[in-house]
Design a protein around this motif. Structure first.
Motif, PDB file in Angstrom:
ATOM      1  N   ALA A  59       0.841  -1.210   0.000  1.00 35.02           N
ATOM      2  CA  ALA A  59       0.000   0.000   0.000  1.00 35.02           C
ATOM      3  C   ALA A  59       0.869   1.251   0.000  1.00 35.02           C
ATOM      4  O   ALA A  59       0.507   2.276  -0.566  1.00 35.02           O
ATOM      5  CB  ALA A  59      -0.909   0.000   1.222  1.00 35.02           C
ATOM      6  N   SER A  99      -8.128   6.585  -5.917  1.00 30.45           N
ATOM      7  CA  SER A  99      -8.545   5.629  -4.902  1.00 30.45           C
ATOM      8  C   SER A  99      -7.635   4.398  -4.938  1.00 30.45           C
ATOM      9  O   SER A  99      -7.341   3.865  -6.016  1.00 30.45           O
ATOM     10  CB  SER A  99      -9.994   5.230  -5.189  1.00 30.45           C
ATOM     11  OG  SER A  99     -10.400   4.310  -4.233  1.00 30.45           O
ATOM     12  N   GLY A 146      -2.844   4.599  -1.926  1.00 34.37           N
ATOM     13  CA  GLY A 146      -2.078   4.442  -0.680  1.00 34.37           C
ATOM     14  C   GLY A 146      -2.069   5.667   0.223  1.00 34.37           C
ATOM     15  O   GLY A 146      -1.358   5.681   1.237  1.00 34.37           O
ATOM     16  N   SER A 197      -4.328   7.056   2.386  1.00 33.72           N
ATOM     17  CA  SER A 197      -4.761   6.906   3.784  1.00 33.72           C
ATOM     18  C   SER A 197      -3.766   6.067   4.561  1.00 33.72           C
ATOM     19  O   SER A 197      -3.439   6.378   5.712  1.00 33.72           O
ATOM     20  CB  SER A 197      -6.117   6.199   3.871  1.00 33.72           C
ATOM     21  OG  SER A 197      -7.081   6.995   3.295  1.00 33.72           O
TER      22      SER A 197
END
Ligand SMILES: Nc1ncnc2c1ncn2[C@@H]1O[C@H](COP(=O)(O)OP(=O)(O)OP(=O)(O)O)[C@@H](O)[C@H]1O
Length: 409
Positions: A62, A82, A85, A87
């Motif tokens: 991620a 979206s 990575g 968040s």
């Protein structure tokens, strides 16, 4: 120093680059999946595409070898589609998600070495998060929601309510102190979330797509609120968004992510003016260049003393769009002035070539920084803001191009 000050002089801009980092991230990885730790350590695995990595190991990287600094007082935007990575990266900063490899420091202190109580203190006092889904306590009033973080810190009731009331006023919610979240609009609730984070007076505010659920007008309102707060307080902010316009509007610098990697790190002007690769170029294709690029991109040396001595004066941070207006009004070339000195001139043809995308990229140095950032190198993450890159052109007053004698407005 306020953002307005920051934008009015090249010297001030340089100071931003020289400010100490608040967060320093180096070679950060977050891999989800079985035996995740082997991935960052194995060059054969790190070289794989996300799909290959998934099929070979069952793992998702991620965040993949990301390095950058967030400097004191800047708005650092993490942008990407979206799943890129964002968040995960920002949650790793305070170890809401445990990183797999790499280092993170806040004010020089190793975040990965912090014990539970130090981490709690980090999240409560030093780096407060504003979430997309406000996370408000439904049975508490606005005031008590805002005071919540102070209560957790152990502050007495009278003092925390006084502090909360001041912050509620600061975010424009005066008069609504005694309502409950259910009696507020989405935008008002988001303001409560913002006030709650501000109340603890954190060194850094971390925003996780806070406005993406809001309708466009309220969203713009909230963006302006963030700009205003930043201008007034100069607080360091890390802001996640998947929205390019939002990133360009808010960011002093933007880290553009794809598949867990930072493909470019730079000012809005660098990202729009010198995309690091085809992916970034495609990303920024529809951005009106004249509203992001500054006259520094378009200016050239004056060809005569006459040209250097006449014509409207504009600031180096003025956008190309603002310069077009000045040149059109005066029907002559404009002079780019800084501290009484003529840095160069721009005429209609120079400005048009920027709009058309035929002008040179902002600067070789910017491109080098971008390319290095694309390679994920530490040097790029820590690269100073190049002098050419005027941060935050968005925050300037819109009347920079009035003809004046020596110094631009
Ligand atoms: N707990 C998890 N377990 C496995 N994979 C995860 C987990 N959390 C995130 N991922 C994966 O990591 C990648 C990055 O996710 P992340 O949520 O950080 O992206 P994002 O850019 O914030 O996306 P969005 O804008 O949709 O929130 C995605 O491929 C996602 O599926």
């Amino acid at each position: 120093m306020s953002t307005t000050d920051k934008n009015t002089s090249a010297t001030a801009t340089d100071t931003v680059a020289e400010r100490p980092p608040v967060f320093s991230v180096d070679g950060l990885w977050k891999v989800f999946g079985p035996k995740a730790a082997r991935v960052p350590a194995d060059p054969d695995l790190t070289a794989l595409s996300p799909a290959e990595l998934r099929s070979r190991t069952g793992c998702t990287a991620a965040v993949a070898d990301v390095s950058f600094d967030v400097r004191k007082g800047e708005v650092f935007v993490v942008m990407g589609l979206s799943g890129s990575g964002k968040s995960t990266l920002v949650r790793c900063l305070t170890r809401l998600i445990e990183p797999t490899a790499g280092s993170i420091a806040i004010d020089g202190e190793d975040v990965r070495a912090m014990d539970k109580s130090r981490l709690r203190e980090l999240r409560r006092h030093r780096a407060a998060m504003v979430f997309q889904h406000f996370g408000l306590l439904p049975h508490r009033t606005v005031l008590d929601n805002v005071a919540y973080g102070l209560e957790v810190q152990g502050m007495g009731r009278a003092e925390r309510r006084e502090r909360a009331a001041a912050v509620v006023a600061k975010v424009g919610l005066e008069g609504l102190e005694h309502r409950r979240p259910g009696q507020l609009s989405g935008g008002q609730r988001q303001r409560v979330g913002l006030a709650r984070a501000l109340a603890v007076d954190p060194e850094v505010l971390l925003f996780d797509e806070p406005f993406s659920a809001l309708d466009p007008l309220i969203r713009r309102d909230m963006q302006e609120e963030v700009v205003r707060l930043h201008r007034e307080e100069g607080r360091t902010m890390v802001f996640i968004t998947h929205d390019l316009q939002e990133a360009l509007k808010l960011g002093d610098r933007i880290a553009l992510m794809r598949d867990g990697r930072v493909v470019q790190l730079g000012t809005p002007e660098e990202i729009v003016g010198s995309p690091a690769d085809d992916y970034v170029r495609e990303f920024v294709r529809d951005v009106p260049r004249e509203q992001v690029l500054t006259v520094r991109t378009a200016m050239r040396p004056a060809t005569s003393a006459d040209e250097a001595g006449t014509g409207p004066a504009i600031r180096p941070e003025a956008t190309v769009s603002e310069a077009i207006e000045a040149v059109a009004r005066a029907a002559s070339a404009a002079r780019v002035m800084h501290e009484g000195r003529c840095l160069g001139v721009v005429d209609a043809a120079d400005l048009l070539s920027v709009v058309a995308g035929t002008a040179d990229a902002p600067a070789a140095a910017d491109g080098a920084a971008s390319a290095a950032a694309a390679a994920g190198s530490r040097a790029a993450g820590a690269a100073p803001v190049p002098q050419k890159a005027a941060p935050a052109t968005r925050r300037k007053p819109t009347t920079p191009a009035e003809p004046t004698t020596e110094e631009p407005a």
